[in-house]
Scaffold this active site. Structure first.
Site, PDB file in Angstrom:
ATOM      1  CB  CYS A 101      -6.115  -7.993   3.551  1.00  0.00           C
ATOM      2  SG  CYS A 101      -5.066  -8.530   2.171  1.00  0.00           S
ATOM      3  CB  CYS A 114       1.132  -7.324   0.217  1.00  0.00           C
ATOM      4  SG  CYS A 114      -0.068  -6.241  -0.593  1.00  0.00           S
TER       5      CYS A 114
END
Length: 371
Positions: free
Chosen positions: A198, A101
């Site tokens: 997440c 990410c």
């Protein structure tokens, strides 16, 4: 400078944005919508980039008097992070989605758009510091060792460092950041930190992988190939794992067994003694330097290596050989899995990183297993 503040909706990015405003920069806040499900909600400390997080980020921006936008990066996040995560598990590797990410989204896609729009830098709430060195900017650990996030930033290159700000890097404790947020009247001052993956907000990684990758029964075997038991899906196991094997009978020496290898093609999980986990060398062809590359990197040089975000760094020797970053720890590492990220340091400075493609057992007797 014109600064784009990446605002997750948490306390760290809120205070970082506030400090950028205090420093006199022209700041614009942006929240990244990463979920394809528009109604995704936060569950306590689990999940991030949710509807609630976007609202929290907006409230902070309003308090600071800066413009605020929500940018939809969900497609890029799916392609570069989630799909990569699933592909790595299908290949029997153990990925780090936070590294992907940072590499692909927060400091590539976001920074690319920011520069296109005329911003000079992006500002984040990461705990790390930037230092002017002889060969340009250097990435260093933060003053707050317990919160140091330099490991997950090891993927940043020299150009990305030149366009990045870490206002929290010299803050000695997270408590001071929360106190500052409270003084500024931010409602996120006591908001819990997010953790776990997440895009798996319930924390059930095994269940998520079973749904996305598919659970297929296979054998649990020892190093000689003897079948000791069965499993319901190789994706649920990672190198170094001890619990959840459910073999039902002890090893001949009575000692615990650990996962040594996951073989996706044959759908086997290989187990063995703890000392067989010891790794004498790791290497990866997908490597990068955080800033200027070490001079004469093709000559072995001393460093420290860290293989997990919260692991202790250990002394090592590194060298670029045959297109790979090869790292030899002074003492063997334990429980290293392919797909993990190895970040190398010199003191507090991050030198670079590699995705681990190959591990070599410390003991010659164990090398047949890997080969």
């Amino acid at each position: 400078m014109r600064v784009l503040a990446a605002m997750s909706g948490g306390v760290d990015s809120a205070v970082a944005a506030a400090r950028a405003v205090d420093a006199g920069h022209d700041v614009v806040g942006v929240h990244l919508a990463l979920s394809r499900a528009g109604g995704t909600l936060r569950t306590g400390s689990r999940g991030c980039c949710t509807v609630e997080d976007a609202m929290d980020a907006r409230r902070v921006s309003d308090k600071l008097g800066i413009p605020f936008y929500v940018w939809d990066f969900s497609e890029r996040f799916r392609d570069d992070v989630i799909d990569d995560f699933l592909a790595e598990y299908r290949a029997g590797r153990t990925p780090n989605p936070c590294m992907r990410c940072n590499e692909k989204i927060k400091f590539a896609a976001l920074l690319e758009r920011a520069v296109e729009l005329g911003f000079d830098a992006i500002c984040t709430g990461h705990y790390a510091t930037l230092v002017d060195g002889e060969d340009g900017l250097e990435l260093h650990r933060s003053s707050e060792q317990a919160k140091d996030q330099s490991y997950v930033l090891g993927v940043l290159d020299a150009d990305q460092l030149r366009h990045t700000m870490f206002p929290l890097g010299t803050t000695p404790s997270k408590e001071l950041v929360r106190a500052e947020a409270a003084e500024r009247g931010f409602t996120v001052a006591k908001k819990p930190d997010s953790y776990d993956i997440c895009f798996i907000p319930d924390g059930d990684t095994r269940g998520y992988l079973a749904e996305k990758v598919g659970a297929r029964e296979g054998d649990i075997v020892d190093r000689s190939g003897e079948v000791l038991g069965t499993h319901e899906g190789a994706h649920a196991f990672t190198v170094g794992q001890r619990k959840g094997l459910k073999i039902g009978h002890p090893a001949p020496d009575g000692k615990p067994r650990f996962v040594l290898e996951v073989r996706p093609v044959s759908n086997e999980v290989v187990v063995g003694p703890k000392d067989a986990l010891l790794i004498g060398e790791i290497s990866g062809e997908r490597f990068s330097w955080a800033g200027a590359a070490p001079r004469d990197a093709d000559v072995p040089f001393a460093c420290d290596v860290q293989i997990r975000a919260h692991a202790d760094p250990v002394p090592a020797i590194a060298v670029v050989r045959d297109g790979n970053l090869v790292i030899t720890p002074t003492d063997p590492l334990s429980g290293v899995a392919t797909g993990q990220t190895a970040v190398i340091y010199r003191g507090t400075r991050v030198l670079g990183q590699c995705t681990i493609d190959r591990t070599t057992p410390a003991h010659a007797a164990d090398r047949v297993l890997v080969d």
